[in-house]
Scaffold this motif. Structure first.
Motif, PDB file in Angstrom:
ATOM      1  N   ASP A 154      10.316  12.720   4.956  1.00  0.00           N
ATOM      2  CA  ASP A 154      10.076  13.145   6.340  1.00  0.00           C
ATOM      3  C   ASP A 154       8.838  12.462   6.922  1.00  0.00           C
ATOM      4  O   ASP A 154       8.842  12.030   8.082  1.00  0.00           O
ATOM      5  N   VAL A 155       7.793  12.340   6.121  1.00  0.00           N
ATOM      6  CA  VAL A 155       6.568  11.679   6.591  1.00  0.00           C
ATOM      7  C   VAL A 155       6.829  10.189   6.831  1.00  0.00           C
ATOM      8  O   VAL A 155       6.375   9.613   7.828  1.00  0.00           O
ATOM      9  N   ALA A 156       7.576   9.565   5.927  1.00  0.00           N
ATOM     10  CA  ALA A 156       7.917   8.142   6.085  1.00  0.00           C
ATOM     11  C   ALA A 156       8.682   7.911   7.386  1.00  0.00           C
ATOM     12  O   ALA A 156       8.408   6.954   8.128  1.00  0.00           O
ATOM     13  N   ARG A 204       1.093  17.877   8.187  1.00  0.00           N
ATOM     14  CA  ARG A 204       0.483  17.353   9.410  1.00  0.00           C
ATOM     15  C   ARG A 204      -0.648  16.370   9.064  1.00  0.00           C
ATOM     16  O   ARG A 204      -0.756  15.296   9.670  1.00  0.00           O
ATOM     17  N   ALA A 205      -1.475  16.744   8.087  1.00  0.00           N
ATOM     18  CA  ALA A 205      -2.560  15.850   7.659  1.00  0.00           C
ATOM     19  C   ALA A 205      -1.994  14.577   7.027  1.00  0.00           C
ATOM     20  O   ALA A 205      -2.534  13.481   7.229  1.00  0.00           O
ATOM     21  N   PHE A 206      -0.906  14.715   6.267  1.00  0.00           N
ATOM     22  CA  PHE A 206      -0.263  13.558   5.632  1.00  0.00           C
ATOM     23  C   PHE A 206       0.210  12.583   6.711  1.00  0.00           C
ATOM     24  O   PHE A 206      -0.022  11.364   6.622  1.00  0.00           O
ATOM     25  N   VAL A 261       0.851  -1.196   0.000  1.00  0.00           N
ATOM     26  CA  VAL A 261       0.000   0.000   0.000  1.00  0.00           C
ATOM     27  C   VAL A 261       0.883   1.241   0.000  1.00  0.00           C
ATOM     28  O   VAL A 261       1.768   1.384   0.849  1.00  0.00           O
ATOM     29  N   GLN A 262       0.624   2.110  -0.970  1.00  0.00           N
ATOM     30  CA  GLN A 262       1.315   3.404  -1.014  1.00  0.00           C
ATOM     31  C   GLN A 262       0.304   4.504  -0.680  1.00  0.00           C
ATOM     32  O   GLN A 262      -0.737   4.608  -1.327  1.00  0.00           O
ATOM     33  N   ILE A 263       0.625   5.305   0.318  1.00  0.00           N
ATOM     34  CA  ILE A 263      -0.238   6.430   0.636  1.00  0.00           C
ATOM     35  C   ILE A 263       0.268   7.658  -0.103  1.00  0.00           C
ATOM     36  O   ILE A 263       1.438   8.002  -0.033  1.00  0.00           O
ATOM     37  N   ARG A 264      -0.651   8.250  -0.854  1.00  0.00           N
ATOM     38  CA  ARG A 264      -0.279   9.382  -1.707  1.00  0.00           C
ATOM     39  C   ARG A 264      -1.096  10.604  -1.288  1.00  0.00           C
ATOM     40  O   ARG A 264      -2.305  10.536  -1.161  1.00  0.00           O
TER      41      ARG A 264
END
Length: 204
Positions: A71-73, A44-46, A34-37
Motif C-alpha cells: 500500500d505504501v509503495a 502515515r509516517a512510512f 534504495v530500500q526504505i524500511r
C-alpha cells in the motif's frame, strides 16, 4: 547496469532529516538501489518518509523499493516492493503493483529457495548471510557456502543481506553474487558518500 549491485537498506531509527541526508550522500557515492524500511507500523509516517526518499532519488535513476508494504509503495508510486515471508503473498503483490515494478522476496531457508523460481518475483534477498544486530529473528545464517548454493539453485538475481561489511565483501563478491544489501555500513558512517565509495572499491 546491475541495479542490485550496492543496495542500501535504510535505518528506521533515524529521523527524517538524517534519513534523507544518508540517502542523498549514498547516491552521490554510488549506491544502485534504495530500500526504505519501517518497522513501527505507523503507515502515515512510512508514506511521508518514503515520499521524502523518493524526492531525493528523483532524476538519479536509482530505484526506490518499499519494504513489506504494498500500500505504501502504491501510495508514493515507488519503483518496487520487497516482501518478507510473512507479508502479502508474492502473487497478490504482483497483481496489485503490475508487471513493470520490481518485486523482491526475502529467502530464509532452503525450502523457500527451492520455491522462489515459481513465484512472480524479480530477485531474492538471501537472509541472513552472517549474524547481524539489525536482524535478530533470523532462521539461519547462510554463510559463503550457503550463498554459493543459492546462486546455483535459483535463476533469479541474488542479493545478499546480513552482517555484510568491509571485511567480508571481497569474499562475497568472489561468489558472483548479484548484489550486496547494507544497512549499518552506510547509514551509520560519518560520511555516507565516502563509505559508499569505499564499499564499491572493495567490490571491484
Amino acid at each position: 547496469m546491475n541495479p542490485y549491485r550496492l543496495y542500501l537498506v535504510t535505518d528506521d531509527q533515524q529521523d527524517l532529516r538524517t534519513l534523507t541526508h544518508v540517502v542523498e550522500q549514498a547516491v552521490k557515492g554510488g549506491v544502485t538501489m534504495v530500500q526504505i524500511r519501517e518497522k513501527h507500523g505507523d503507515v502515515r509516517a512510512f508514506i511521508e518518509r518514503a515520499q521524502a526518499v523518493k524526492n531525493v532519488l528523483a532524476g538519479t535513476g536509482v530505484p526506490l523499493i518499499v519494504n513489506d508494504r504494498v500500500d505504501v509503495a502504491l501510495a508514493v508510486d515507488a519503483d518496487g516492493v520487497h516482501l518478507g515471508q510473512t507479508d502479502m503473498p508474492a502473487e497478490i503483490a504482483r497483481r496489485l503493483i503490475g508487471p513493470n515494478k520490481i518485486l523482491g522476496l526475502s529467502i530464509e531457508n532452503h525450502d523457500q529457495l527451492l520455491q522462489a523460481d515459481d513465484l512472480p518475483i524479480d530477485y531474492i534477498g538471501l537472509s541472513a548471510i552472517f549474524a547481524t544486530p539489525t536482524k535478530t529473528n533470523t532462521q539461519k545464517h547462510w554463510g559463503i557456502e550457503g550463498l554459493i548454493e543459492a546462486l546455483n539453485t535459483t535463476r533469479l538475481p541474488v542479493v545478499a543481506i546480513g552482517g555484510i561489511n568491509q571485511t567480508n565483501i571481497p569474499q562475497l563478491c568472489a561468489t558472483g553474487v548479484h548484489g550486496l544489501a547494507l544497512v549499518s555500513a552506510i547509514c551509520h558512517a560519518d560520511d555516507p558518500c565516502q563509505a559508499t565509495q569505499q564499499l564499491l572499491q572493495l567490490m571491484d
